[in-house]
Design a protein around this motif. Structure first.
Motif, PDB file in Angstrom:
ATOM      1  N   ASP A   2      -4.644  -4.855   2.473  1.00  0.00           N
ATOM      2  CA  ASP A   2      -4.594  -4.839   3.933  1.00  0.00           C
ATOM      3  C   ASP A   2      -4.298  -3.413   4.394  1.00  0.00           C
ATOM      4  N   PHE A   3      -5.221  -2.798   5.095  1.00  0.00           N
ATOM      5  CA  PHE A   3      -5.098  -1.389   5.461  1.00  0.00           C
ATOM      6  C   PHE A   3      -3.965  -1.110   6.446  1.00  0.00           C
ATOM      7  N   ILE A   4      -3.415  -2.162   7.042  1.00  0.00           N
ATOM      8  CA  ILE A   4      -2.379  -1.952   8.036  1.00  0.00           C
ATOM      9  C   ILE A   4      -1.144  -1.280   7.437  1.00  0.00           C
ATOM     10  N   TYR A   5      -0.933  -1.490   6.140  1.00  0.00           N
ATOM     11  CA  TYR A   5       0.236  -0.905   5.502  1.00  0.00           C
ATOM     12  C   TYR A   5       0.108   0.604   5.312  1.00  0.00           C
ATOM     13  N   LEU A   6      -1.106   1.122   5.465  1.00  0.00           N
ATOM     14  CA  LEU A   6      -1.320   2.550   5.268  1.00  0.00           C
ATOM     15  C   LEU A   6      -0.604   3.376   6.328  1.00  0.00           C
TER      16      LEU A   6
END
Length: 449
Positions: free
Chosen positions: A82-86
């Motif tokens: 999930d790219f949101i954690y980037l």
């Protein structure tokens, strides 16, 4: 307007300048995505082998930065797709840099934690970094460049702990830990620290003074880290370019010239240095350094910088060094000049002047107005390009993830970003970026049509 009142105005202006760019950085971080340059490679390797085994894999085949390898294999892609954690690593870097800066200024100044002057310095230096460094996007929006900024913070903490903290077991243990991490984080930081710190120790020993007992452990850890980096199999694989002497000298001088141009042209750098000269007092307990020692340290710093440029110029043939590395040199240069000013004004008192405070405020305003970093982030947000770029990339990676086929063909990106560090996928499935993306998503091949 009286100087004390202007000093409080300066605090508000510094806070406002820092808060402005941090607010914009936090907003644009929402649209950050993994980069096909290295991010998916580290994400795949750490997911396949684990963080430490993945770091060892890279140590043997690509880079001797053993601590940097560990950092990069803690990629958000390892923990979740999930790219949101980037975006959280951007938040963490901003917070880490600010806390470190605040700690360093507190340790070398006579101010208490609630003194507005302490916070003025922290806000001003952090604003300097965020507005001025050319590698902002490669530090804060590209996970694989995380170790450069962290290595700078480690150098600051290491120097402050060594020179300012009283001897104790905790201090010695912290020094050994910081030094081991530093040696394996960035070759530039390693060489800059080694040349200045150990060069100055040798200068002190020239009169056959006794070697401090805590230095024996530091020498052992420094030597271990140095050998681990310099003799790593990965460095032997990577350093394949041979540059002749004339070209190497030309590249070195060109890069040095570019660094000085970047230093001189930044209003924020001049604002910070003016603040150091005008309003930053060293503690009364700090001994006045002799002019000869200042000259020696200056020679050591310049020599260490040249030595750090040599691998880039002669081994890798970096005609224009990457912004992330130029930014590291730039901040080291700012800190060094600030160090000189703090000691020089022991001989030439700066005095108190409302005109100097007004000049600093004007320079901050100019720094905001002319900052390419600020203009770029504002344009990416106001034009909607950052959001469109993120949406298109997320859709493409989701296509790869959910595809029933082992070989996935994706369309070229329509939206281009000037902020995020990125390259396009190749039409050759054997290209490294295509292979890393394919391996991360468990596909045999990923190509761009």
């Amino acid at each position: 307007m009286k100087t004390p009142l202007l000093s409080r105005v300066l605090f508000v202006v510094s806070l406002g300048a820092w808060a402005l760019i941090v607010f914009l950085m936090l907003n644009v971080a929402r649209f950050n995505i993994p980069n096909i340059v290295d991010d998916f490679c580290f994400g795949w390797v750490s997911k396949e082998y684990g963080i430490l085994a993945g770091a060892y894999y890279y140590y043997m085949g690509w880079s001797g930065r053993y601590f940097g390898n560990v950092l990069m294999h803690t990629s958000p892609l390892y923990f979740s797709s999930d790219f949101i954690y980037l975006q959280f690593y951007t938040y963490s870097l901003i917070a880490f840099g600010f806390v470190t800066c605040l700690y360093v200024i507190k340790r070398i100044s006579p101010w208490e934690w609630l003194d507005y002057r302490l916070w003025t310095g922290a806000f001003l230096f952090q604003a300097l970094a965020l507005y001025s460094v050319p590698g902002l996007y490669q530090w804060f929006f590209w996970f694989s460049g995380i170790y450069y900024y962290i290595s700078f913070q480690i150098v600051l903490m290491l120097m402050v702990v060594y020179f300012m903290d009283p001897p104790s077991r905790m201090r010695n243990g912290l020094l050994l830990f910081l030094l081991f991490c530093l040696m394996g984080s960035s070759e530039v930081s390693m060489l800059m620290f080694s040349g200045v710190f150990w060069g100055y120790q040798i200068w002190i020993w020239r009169f056959k003074r006794a070697i401090k007992s805590d230095l024996y452990g530091l020498i052992a850890v420094w030597l271990l880290g140095f050998l681990l980096v310099m003799l790593s199999p990965g460095n032997q694989v990577r350093a394949v370019t041979n540059v002749n002497l004339a070209d190497g000298v030309h590249i070195l001088l060109s890069n040095m010239k570019g660094l000085m141009r970047q230093f001189i042209s930044s209003p924020f750098i001049w604002a910070f240095l003016a603040w150091v000269w005008w309003g930053f007092p060293l503690p009364a307990s700090e001994r006045r350094m002799r002019p000869l020692n200042l000259i020696v340290i200056t020679i050591l710093f310049i020599g260490s910088m040249i030595v750090s440029f040599i691998p880039l110029s002669f081994a890798l043939g970096e005609v224009h060094i990457p912004p992330r590395i130029l930014s590291l040199f730039l901040l080291f240069l700012v800190v060094f000049v600030a160090f000189l000013l703090m000691h020089i004004k022991r001989y030439v008192p700066a005095g108190q002047s409302s005109g100097m405070v007004m000049l600093i405020i004007v320079l901050i305003g100019a720094g905001i107005y002319f900052s390419e970093n600020l203009q770029l982030i504002r344009h990416e947000l106001s034009s909607g390009r950052a959001e469109a770029f993120a949406i298109e990339n997320r859709a493409r990676f989701e296509q790869i993830r959910t595809s029933k086929s082992d070989s996935v063909v994706v369309a070229p990106l329509k939206t281009k970003s000037s902020l995020f560090f990125t390259e396009e996928l190749s039409s050759d499935p054997k290209h490294l970026w295509c292979k890393c993306v394919a391996n991360y998503y468990g596909k045999k091949a990923v190509i761009r049509n």
